[in-house]
Write an enzyme that holds these catalytic residues in place. Structure first.
Site, PDB file in Angstrom:
ATOM      1  CG  ASP A   1      -1.698   1.199   1.453  1.00  0.00           C
ATOM      2  OD1 ASP A   1      -2.305   1.668   0.474  1.00  0.00           O
ATOM      3  OD2 ASP A   1      -1.745   1.725   2.592  1.00  0.00           O
ATOM      4  CG  LEU A   2       1.642   5.746  -1.758  1.00  0.00           C
ATOM      5  CD1 LEU A   2       3.125   5.542  -2.065  1.00  0.00           C
ATOM      6  CD2 LEU A   2       0.998   6.612  -2.846  1.00  0.00           C
ATOM      7  CG  ASP A   3      -1.764   7.509   0.594  1.00  0.00           C
ATOM      8  OD1 ASP A   3      -0.869   8.342   0.379  1.00  0.00           O
ATOM      9  OD2 ASP A   3      -2.697   7.299  -0.201  1.00  0.00           O
TER      10      ASP A   3
ATOM     11  CB  THR B   1       0.148  10.926   2.239  1.00  0.00           C
ATOM     12  OG1 THR B   1      -0.226   9.559   2.297  1.00  0.00           O
ATOM     13  CG2 THR B   1       1.292  11.117   1.259  1.00  0.00           C
TER      14      THR B   1
ATOM     15  CE  LYS C   1      -3.653   6.715   9.520  1.00  0.00           C
ATOM     16  NZ  LYS C   1      -2.854   6.183  10.635  1.00  0.00           N
TER      17      LYS C   1
ATOM     18  CB  SER D   1      -2.144   2.967  -3.686  1.00  0.00           C
ATOM     19  OG  SER D   1      -2.670   4.179  -3.193  1.00  0.00           O
ATOM     20  CB  ALA D   2      -7.445   3.560  -2.133  1.00  0.00           C
TER      21      ALA D   2
ATOM     22  CE  LYS E   1      -5.925  -0.789  -0.858  1.00  0.00           C
ATOM     23  NZ  LYS E   1      -4.745  -0.093  -0.323  1.00  0.00           N
TER      24      LYS E   1
ATOM     25  CD  GLU F   1      -3.645  -1.627   3.003  1.00  0.00           C
ATOM     26  OE1 GLU F   1      -3.734  -0.822   3.949  1.00  0.00           O
ATOM     27  OE2 GLU F   1      -3.994  -1.339   1.857  1.00  0.00           O
ATOM     28  CG  ASP F   2      -1.857   2.571   6.526  1.00  0.00           C
ATOM     29  OD1 ASP F   2      -2.190   2.209   5.373  1.00  0.00           O
ATOM     30  OD2 ASP F   2      -2.131   3.698   6.985  1.00  0.00           O
TER      31      ASP F   2
HETATM   32  C1  BG6 Z   1      -5.776   6.092   0.475  1.00  0.00           C
HETATM   33  C2  BG6 Z   1      -5.683   6.996   1.674  1.00  0.00           C
HETATM   34  O1  BG6 Z   1      -4.532   5.460   0.252  1.00  0.00           O
HETATM   35  O2  BG6 Z   1      -6.133   6.835  -0.692  1.00  0.00           O
HETATM   36  C3  BG6 Z   1      -6.995   7.761   1.856  1.00  0.00           C
HETATM   37  O3  BG6 Z   1      -5.395   6.234   2.839  1.00  0.00           O
HETATM   38  C4  BG6 Z   1      -7.337   8.499   0.565  1.00  0.00           C
HETATM   39  O4  BG6 Z   1      -6.876   8.653   2.940  1.00  0.00           O
HETATM   40  C5  BG6 Z   1      -7.391   7.529  -0.603  1.00  0.00           C
HETATM   41  O5  BG6 Z   1      -8.604   9.157   0.682  1.00  0.00           O
HETATM   42  C6  BG6 Z   1      -7.674   8.220  -1.937  1.00  0.00           C
HETATM   43  O6  BG6 Z   1      -6.614   9.072  -2.212  1.00  0.00           O
HETATM   44  P1  BG6 Z   1      -6.603  10.218  -3.320  1.00  0.00           P
HETATM   45  O7  BG6 Z   1      -5.147  10.626  -3.363  1.00  0.00           O
HETATM   46  O8  BG6 Z   1      -7.047   9.586  -4.608  1.00  0.00           O
HETATM   47  O9  BG6 Z   1      -7.513  11.303  -2.878  1.00  0.00           O
HETATM   48 MG    MG Z   2      -2.785   3.154   3.626  1.00  0.00          MG
END
Ligand code: BG6
Ligand code: MG
Length: 215
Positions: free
Chosen positions: A9-11, A17, A45, A114-115, A145, A169-170
């Site tokens: 996962d990224l964030d 972030t 998150k 990542s989402a 997810k 994943e966090d």
């Molecule tokens: C997830 C974050 O990775 O991405 C969420 O944990 C975030 O907080 C989601 O809302 C969507 O991100 P973005 O950058 O497309 O607004």
């Molecule tokens: Mg995350």
């Protein structure tokens, strides 16, 4: 041993972030008369941008038109991108490069799952984009997810069977997505929150290469 694939996962896993999402969501919420706390930010998150705004509006008991909704989504992202623009490699979380280098040195396939629709931009900013054999982000999937789509697509891109993939994943939704994909789920954060994971570590400094090698 079957070849393992590793999906990050990224964030909250590669970069922190959440603090930038917090600032952008807080400004937006306050601008329309809604309070926004760190505790509420925690609940966002792993949650998609659309679902995040829906939650904030429901916390503030606010109903808005579809046009206004789209306008607010745009504003939030513009604000968020102004923070992302300042990012560099210093923001990579401790020992993430150690694990990524170990995997690439050993020719073990690595993907991002990542989402975020900003994932590629963030990986560019922190200079990690070339470390991944496949990238799947919020632009590539339709189901958020805990649906396993993002991780199954990543496994497919790597050419590795889902049951041979390991996910870092966090968020709880992310751990559930990994388990729904029949993958090994490693939580990065608190055991109390990520209790559905197969393993939980506070951060990557707690993971030694021996552990990765034996998975
Ligand atoms: C997830 C974050 O990775 O991405 C969420 O944990 C975030 O907080 C989601 O809302 C969507 O991100 P973005 O950058 O497309 O607004
Ligand atoms: Mg995350």
């Amino acid at each position: 041993m079957n070849t393992r694939g590793f999906i990050f996962d990224l964030d909250g896993v590669i970069v922190d972030t959440a603090k930038y999402h917090f600032l952008a969501w807080k400004k937006l919420a306050n601008d329309i008369g809604i309070d926004f706390t760190h505790e509420q930010n925690e609940q966002l998150k792993g949650v998609s941008r659309v679902k995040s705004l829906e939650k904030i509006l429901s916390w503030g008991n606010k109903v808005i038109s579809e046009d206004k909704f789209m306008e607010l989504m745009g504003k939030k992202n513009d604000d968020y991108l102004s923070y992302i623009a300042q990012m560099d490699a210093h923001e990579i979380l401790p020992d993430v490069p150690k694990i990524l280098t170990y995997l690439t040195d050993n020719k073990i396939p690595v993907a991002l799952g990542s989402a975020s629709k900003n994932a590629r931009a963030i990986l560019q900013k922190v200079n990690l984009i070339t470390q991944f054999n496949a990238i799947v982000d919020g632009n590539d999937v339709t189901k958020a997810k805990p649906d396993p789509e993002v991780f199954l697509t990543a496994a497919q891109k790597l050419g590795i069977a889902p049951e041979n993939c390991v996910v870092f994943e966090d968020s709880l939704a992310g751990i559930q997505a990994a388990k729904n994909a029949n993958m090994v789920a490693i939580g990065i954060g608190e055991t109390a929150i990520l209790n559905e994971a197969d393993f939980v570590f506070k951060d990557f400094t707690e993971i030694d290469l021996q552990f990765i090698a034996q998975l």
